[in-house]
Every structure is written in structure tokens, then in C-alpha cells.
Design a protein around this motif. Sequence first.
Motif, PDB file in Angstrom:
ATOM      1  N   GLU A  54       0.955  -1.265  -0.082  1.00  0.00           N
ATOM      2  CA  GLU A  54      -0.065   0.077   0.031  1.00  0.00           C
ATOM      3  C   GLU A  54       0.693   1.420  -0.024  1.00  0.00           C
ATOM      4  O   GLU A  54       1.943   1.522   0.860  1.00  0.00           O
ATOM      5  CB  GLU A  54      -0.855  -0.037   1.183  1.00  0.00           C
ATOM      6  N   GLY A  55       0.699   2.102  -0.631  1.00  0.00           N
ATOM      7  CA  GLY A  55       1.465   3.508  -1.182  1.00  0.00           C
ATOM      8  C   GLY A  55       2.390   3.391  -1.698  1.00  0.00           C
ATOM      9  O   GLY A  55       3.280   4.456  -1.913  1.00  0.00           O
ATOM     10  N   ALA A  56       3.266   2.033  -2.077  1.00  0.00           N
ATOM     11  CA  ALA A  56       4.163   2.179  -2.747  1.00  0.00           C
ATOM     12  C   ALA A  56       4.207   2.085  -4.333  1.00  0.00           C
ATOM     13  O   ALA A  56       3.237   2.091  -4.895  1.00  0.00           O
ATOM     14  CB  ALA A  56       4.909   0.800  -2.383  1.00  0.00           C
ATOM     15  N   ALA A  57       4.938   2.648  -5.053  1.00  0.00           N
ATOM     16  CA  ALA A  57       5.157   2.766  -6.407  1.00  0.00           C
ATOM     17  C   ALA A  57       6.557   2.832  -7.063  1.00  0.00           C
ATOM     18  O   ALA A  57       7.518   3.116  -6.293  1.00  0.00           O
ATOM     19  CB  ALA A  57       4.412   4.032  -6.887  1.00  0.00           C
ATOM     20  N   VAL A  58       6.749   2.493  -8.490  1.00  0.00           N
ATOM     21  CA  VAL A  58       7.901   2.623  -9.186  1.00  0.00           C
ATOM     22  C   VAL A  58       7.602   3.777 -10.256  1.00  0.00           C
ATOM     23  O   VAL A  58       6.848   3.663 -11.024  1.00  0.00           O
ATOM     24  CB  VAL A  58       8.152   1.288  -9.784  1.00  0.00           C
ATOM     25  N   GLN A  59       8.468   4.742 -10.308  1.00  0.00           N
ATOM     26  CA  GLN A  59       8.455   5.807 -11.313  1.00  0.00           C
ATOM     27  C   GLN A  59       9.620   5.587 -12.408  1.00  0.00           C
ATOM     28  O   GLN A  59      10.596   5.136 -11.901  1.00  0.00           O
ATOM     29  CB  GLN A  59       8.551   7.260 -10.856  1.00  0.00           C
ATOM     30  N   ALA A  60       9.041   5.762 -13.597  1.00  0.00           N
ATOM     31  CA  ALA A  60      10.232   5.332 -14.779  1.00  0.00           C
ATOM     32  C   ALA A  60       9.883   6.434 -15.680  1.00  0.00           C
ATOM     33  O   ALA A  60       8.774   6.826 -15.890  1.00  0.00           O
ATOM     34  CB  ALA A  60       9.931   4.125 -15.152  1.00  0.00           C
ATOM     35  N   GLU A  61      11.049   6.873 -16.417  1.00  0.00           N
ATOM     36  CA  GLU A  61      10.874   7.719 -17.578  1.00  0.00           C
ATOM     37  C   GLU A  61      10.682   6.910 -19.010  1.00  0.00           C
ATOM     38  O   GLU A  61      11.459   5.664 -19.205  1.00  0.00           O
ATOM     39  CB  GLU A  61      12.283   8.358 -17.720  1.00  0.00           C
ATOM     40  N   VAL A  62       9.817   7.268 -19.892  1.00  0.00           N
ATOM     41  CA  VAL A  62       9.566   6.491 -21.090  1.00  0.00           C
ATOM     42  C   VAL A  62      10.541   6.987 -22.078  1.00  0.00           C
ATOM     43  O   VAL A  62      10.841   8.030 -22.507  1.00  0.00           O
ATOM     44  CB  VAL A  62       8.212   6.747 -21.641  1.00  0.00           C
ATOM     45  N   LEU A  63      11.556   6.160 -22.521  1.00  0.00           N
ATOM     46  CA  LEU A  63      12.750   6.427 -23.575  1.00  0.00           C
ATOM     47  C   LEU A  63      12.268   6.222 -24.819  1.00  0.00           C
ATOM     48  O   LEU A  63      13.123   6.916 -25.720  1.00  0.00           O
ATOM     49  CB  LEU A  63      13.937   5.447 -22.992  1.00  0.00           C
ATOM     50  N   GLY A  64      11.148   5.488 -24.984  1.00  0.00           N
ATOM     51  CA  GLY A  64      10.680   5.357 -26.431  1.00  0.00           C
ATOM     52  C   GLY A  64       9.875   4.038 -26.764  1.00  0.00           C
ATOM     53  O   GLY A  64       9.911   3.106 -25.739  1.00  0.00           O
ATOM     54  N   GLN A  65       9.452   3.935 -27.827  1.00  0.00           N
ATOM     55  CA  GLN A  65       8.591   2.777 -28.190  1.00  0.00           C
ATOM     56  C   GLN A  65       9.201   1.860 -29.164  1.00  0.00           C
ATOM     57  O   GLN A  65       9.809   2.662 -30.170  1.00  0.00           O
ATOM     58  CB  GLN A  65       7.370   3.294 -28.892  1.00  0.00           C
ATOM     59  N   ILE A  66       9.492   0.704 -28.956  1.00  0.00           N
ATOM     60  CA  ILE A  66      10.361  -0.067 -29.661  1.00  0.00           C
ATOM     61  C   ILE A  66       9.420  -1.344 -30.093  1.00  0.00           C
ATOM     62  O   ILE A  66       8.325  -1.583 -29.694  1.00  0.00           O
ATOM     63  CB  ILE A  66      11.533  -0.527 -29.094  1.00  0.00           C
ATOM     64  N   LYS A 104       6.139   5.076   0.076  1.00  0.00           N
ATOM     65  CA  LYS A 104       4.658   5.510   0.333  1.00  0.00           C
ATOM     66  C   LYS A 104       4.431   6.846  -0.358  1.00  0.00           C
ATOM     67  O   LYS A 104       5.284   7.580  -0.910  1.00  0.00           O
ATOM     68  CB  LYS A 104       4.611   5.730   1.789  1.00  0.00           C
ATOM     69  N   GLY A 105       3.103   7.225  -0.294  1.00  0.00           N
ATOM     70  CA  GLY A 105       2.889   8.333  -0.864  1.00  0.00           C
ATOM     71  C   GLY A 105       2.532   8.681  -2.386  1.00  0.00           C
ATOM     72  O   GLY A 105       2.386   9.613  -2.972  1.00  0.00           O
ATOM     73  N   ALA A 106       2.335   7.181  -2.893  1.00  0.00           N
ATOM     74  CA  ALA A 106       2.155   7.394  -4.292  1.00  0.00           C
ATOM     75  C   ALA A 106       0.789   7.896  -4.674  1.00  0.00           C
ATOM     76  O   ALA A 106       0.889   8.361  -6.004  1.00  0.00           O
ATOM     77  CB  ALA A 106       2.193   5.494  -4.758  1.00  0.00           C
ATOM     78  N   ASP A 107      -0.263   7.914  -3.981  1.00  0.00           N
ATOM     79  CA  ASP A 107      -1.431   8.432  -4.645  1.00  0.00           C
ATOM     80  C   ASP A 107      -1.285   9.794  -4.601  1.00  0.00           C
ATOM     81  O   ASP A 107      -2.066  10.495  -5.200  1.00  0.00           O
ATOM     82  CB  ASP A 107      -2.464   8.202  -3.106  1.00  0.00           C
ATOM     83  N   SER A 108      -0.533  10.749  -3.994  1.00  0.00           N
ATOM     84  CA  SER A 108      -0.467  12.068  -3.927  1.00  0.00           C
ATOM     85  C   SER A 108       0.973  12.527  -4.772  1.00  0.00           C
ATOM     86  O   SER A 108       1.278  13.662  -4.730  1.00  0.00           O
ATOM     87  CB  SER A 108      -0.365  12.753  -2.708  1.00  0.00           C
TER      88      SER A 108
END
Length: 215
Positions: A54-66, A104-108
Motif C-alpha cells: 500500500e502506498g508504494a510505487a515505481v516511477q520511470a521515464e519513457v525512453l521510447g516505443q520499440i 509511500k505517498g504514491a497516491d499524491s
Amino acid sequence: MFAVMKTGGKQYRVAPGDTLEIEKLAAEAGETVQFNDVLMLGGSNPVVGAPFVEGAAVQAEVLGQIKGEKVIHFVRRRRKHSSKRTKGHRQQLTLVKVTEILEKGADSSGVKAAVGAGKAPRTAEANAPAKSAAATKSAPAKAAPAAGGDDLTKLSGVGPKLAEKLQSAGVTSFAQIAGWTEEDVAKMDEALSFKGRIEREGWVEQAKALAAEKE
């Protein structure tokens, strides 16, 4: 710290700086997306979700569509004249780079959630309870009678399509059919490829009775 996240039906063990090829996302290169389905957080104080943390997340940058590597699908059938088929396929993928793991804090966080390109938002119709097979079985559509004409589907063996053929041939009323001679019946059989159906079903007699009911 590392995390185990889920996307596209697969699980990935990721850490900041990792680059992944995942199933195609609905996102453009340069955007930051957030994966909210985190199954586990690893490190000095590991946390296991039930099923997600709960509250956890992984953030990532999109480099491209392949596109992935070409996969060759070869089918050889036994006892069918040795027929075979070769089909190539390249999976649509998205290349992302993990930038941050949130405990935590993924929702906000304000970062948009990662959504697969093939997923469409559910509509009210999609949320409605599924109908049974019997309920969804559509009744055969009725051919609309021509303006001022009769409902020709009342004749034995005449369905919507056949009624449309008759209307196209200028036959719109029971009175017309009731007045057919043997020569008229033969011409109509030949013109519309009825192959004796008019006599077999007794359309002329039925048309006389239906026309009499209208009077």
C-alpha cells in the motif's frame, strides 16, 4: 533499495537506474509514468504486499516505443500433405528507465499511472452485468413492410431477406400474390430463384386468406 513490480502480466525486479523493455504503454518518449502494482520492497526493511504494498510505487521515464526481436512461428501438420506455415511477429514494447522507488505517498505523487496501450477505460456498458447466452441471443430482424404494403413475412417460409427480395421485385401486398396465375408463379420462381417454393408453401392460397382477413 529494490522493488518487485507487476506490469503487462509480468513481474520485474527493479532498482533506480535500471532500463526495462516492457509491454507497450500508452505514453510518449520523455514522459514519466508510475507503476502502482508493487508486490515487494527490498532493502534493510523488506515489505511484502498482500498482494500489493500500500502506498508504494515505481516511477520511470519513457525512453521510447520499440519492437522486440522477430519471433518465427513454424507449424508443420502431420498427414495433411506436409503442409506448413511460417509466420513472423515482432512484439510492440516500451523502453523505460526506472528513476525512483516510492515507499509511500504514491497516491499524491501527481505522476500519471502507467497504462497498457491495449487497455481502454471501462464504460457503463462494460460495467453492466454480463447477460446470459439465452438473453443475448438476438431475435431475427423483421423486414419492414413497404409503405402501404403488407407484412410478407406472414407467408409460410418467408423470412426478412426473402421479404426484401419480393419487395425489390415490386411485390408488396397479399392481393398481388393472391392474383398470381401459373405463368406469374413460374416467372417469379425463375426471377428470384425460388425453385418451386411458391407452390410448395402454398403462397397463393395463404395470400388469398390473409387478404380476405384485411377486408
